[in-house]
Design an enzyme around this catalytic site. Structure first.
Site, PDB file in Angstrom:
ATOM      1  N   GLU A 236       0.833  -1.193   0.000  1.00  0.00           N
ATOM      2  CA  GLU A 236       0.000   0.000   0.000  1.00  0.00           C
ATOM      3  C   GLU A 236       0.867   1.242   0.000  1.00  0.00           C
ATOM      4  O   GLU A 236       2.041   1.200   0.368  1.00  0.00           O
ATOM      5  CB  GLU A 236      -0.939   0.018   1.212  1.00  0.00           C
ATOM      6  CG  GLU A 236      -0.240   0.149   2.548  1.00  0.00           C
ATOM      7  CD  GLU A 236      -1.238   0.195   3.719  1.00  0.00           C
ATOM      8  OE1 GLU A 236      -2.426  -0.070   3.489  1.00  0.00           O
ATOM      9  OE2 GLU A 236      -0.805   0.495   4.835  1.00  0.00           O
ATOM     10  N   LYS A 238       2.508   4.688   1.059  1.00  0.00           N
ATOM     11  CA  LYS A 238       2.939   5.238   2.340  1.00  0.00           C
ATOM     12  C   LYS A 238       2.346   6.639   2.498  1.00  0.00           C
ATOM     13  O   LYS A 238       2.668   7.553   1.768  1.00  0.00           O
ATOM     14  CB  LYS A 238       4.464   5.319   2.401  1.00  0.00           C
ATOM     15  CG  LYS A 238       5.008   6.103   3.605  1.00  0.00           C
ATOM     16  CD  LYS A 238       4.686   5.408   4.918  1.00  0.00           C
ATOM     17  CE  LYS A 238       5.335   6.145   6.088  1.00  0.00           C
ATOM     18  NZ  LYS A 238       4.654   7.424   6.397  1.00  0.00           N
ATOM     19  N   ARG A 243       1.825   8.337  12.704  1.00  0.00           N
ATOM     20  CA  ARG A 243       1.288   7.057  13.141  1.00  0.00           C
ATOM     21  C   ARG A 243       0.384   7.273  14.358  1.00  0.00           C
ATOM     22  O   ARG A 243       0.683   8.079  15.239  1.00  0.00           O
ATOM     23  CB  ARG A 243       2.452   6.118  13.507  1.00  0.00           C
ATOM     24  CG  ARG A 243       2.086   4.667  13.673  1.00  0.00           C
ATOM     25  CD  ARG A 243       1.827   3.990  12.341  1.00  0.00           C
ATOM     26  NE  ARG A 243       1.677   2.552  12.503  1.00  0.00           N
ATOM     27  CZ  ARG A 243       2.673   1.680  12.377  1.00  0.00           C
ATOM     28  NH1 ARG A 243       3.893   2.094  12.100  1.00  0.00           N
ATOM     29  NH2 ARG A 243       2.442   0.394  12.524  1.00  0.00           N
TER      30      ARG A 243
END
Length: 321
Positions: A236, A238, A243
């Site tokens: 996928e 980035k 985060r």
């Protein structure tokens, strides 16, 4: 505390990974559960566990002032010591040589003293209390306490080596220790579970952050395939965000940053959306600046980071998902 510092000195004196692990394992094996939990945490350069919400409010300058007060040395003497002791812990140890009145003190007593400092209201009083604590320590102990409080133990002991030492100390498999540490998010708690032979009881809990699985570089697609077992893989994009770990438990939503600190207040719209969910869940993902169906540049998202109060204007300027 003296045994902790002496163990640190032995670990610092060897470049051998095996000797570091063995020396630490031998020390950990001698500790009671409370001391074991603290020692494992302290060796990672933290006064409190990653999931412990407590903060000391003792910055670098406060540490320096406390050492200076106890040492009683002139500014010139302190500069000379600093010229050949760039490490703050080593500087403190040398500055306090023959300047303290050592008394035996346990790791549990150190923790209690830090808690008293944490609860002290004024900065000057916190510095004074820290000075009183340093004055009770052997210089080598004081050096290690300063290293812990500054987050710079610097003895060549990373978190992964502490995990290996815990496994060696208590007969567990390193993979089991790593898995338990990932689930608990706390190396001290993991050490106690290992000592009790209960690593298999480590489990993820709603409201307690799980350690993040982080990316690691590979030389190319072939190495990635090999590392992941050679089977079909999904890849996928980035995303250029930060985060975030999302916990929905009962009516409560908690968000945690990459270093496992709670960051719910920084992203209120994510928490508000999460409260509309009807089930309990832990999600690991990326907070993105996002407006009109497009991801915003990270530069814009940075304006949202580190805030405890996010104004309505800021939410409108840099909305997040």
């Amino acid at each position: 505390m003296l045994q902790f510092a002496q163990t640190g000195e032995k670990i610092k004196a060897t470049a051998s990974k095996l000797e570091k692990v063995t020396g630490l394992a031998d020390y950990l094996r001698t500790l009671d559960p409370a001391s074991l939990q603290l020692a494992a945490t302290y060796f990672t350069g933290r006064p409190f566990g990653l999931k412990d919400p407590r903060t000391l409010n003792l910055g670098w300058r406060a540490l320096v002032q406390a050492v200076e007060q106890v040492s009683g040395r002139s500014a010139e003497e302190m500069r000379v010591i600093h010229s050949h002791q760039p490490d703050l812990g080593g500087w403190a140890e040398e500055a306090l040589h023959d300047r303290t009145h050592p008394q035996p003190i346990t790791l549990v007593e150190i923790d209690s003293a830090l808690e008293r400092i944490r609860l002290t209201e004024t900065a000057s009083a916190r510095i004074e209390q820290l000075g009183d604590l340093l004055a009770r320590l052997e210089p080598v102990e004081a050096g290690y306490l300063v290293r812990i409080l500054s987050g710079e133990v610097r003895i060549g002991l990373q978190s992964g080596l502490v995990e290996e030492a815990i496994a060696a100390a208590f007969g567990g498999a390193p993979t089991d220790v790593r898995r338990a540490h990932m689930l608990t998010g706390d190396l001290g708690e993991t050490a106690v579970l290992a000592a009790q032979g209960k690593l298999d009881r480590a489990a993820a809990e709603l409201g307690r952050p799980v350690r993040y699985m982080l990316a690691s570089p590979v030389s190319g697609p072939e190495e990635a395939l090999e590392r992941m077992g050679g089977g079909p893989l999904w890849a996928e994009e980035k995303y250029d965000g930060v985060r975030c770990q999302f916990h929905r438990t009962g009516s409560e939503v908690l968000l945690f940053s990459r270093d496992l600190r709670e960051t719910t207040l920084a992203f209120p719209e994510v928490a508000e959306a999460g409260r509309r969910l009807e089930h309990q869940v832990i999600l690991d993902g990326e907070i993105l600046g996002h407006r009109a169906g497009k991801v915003l540049r990270f530069f814009e998202l940075q304006r949202r980071l580190g805030r405890k109060v996010v104004s309505a204007a800021m939410r409108k300027q840099v909305p997040v998902v």
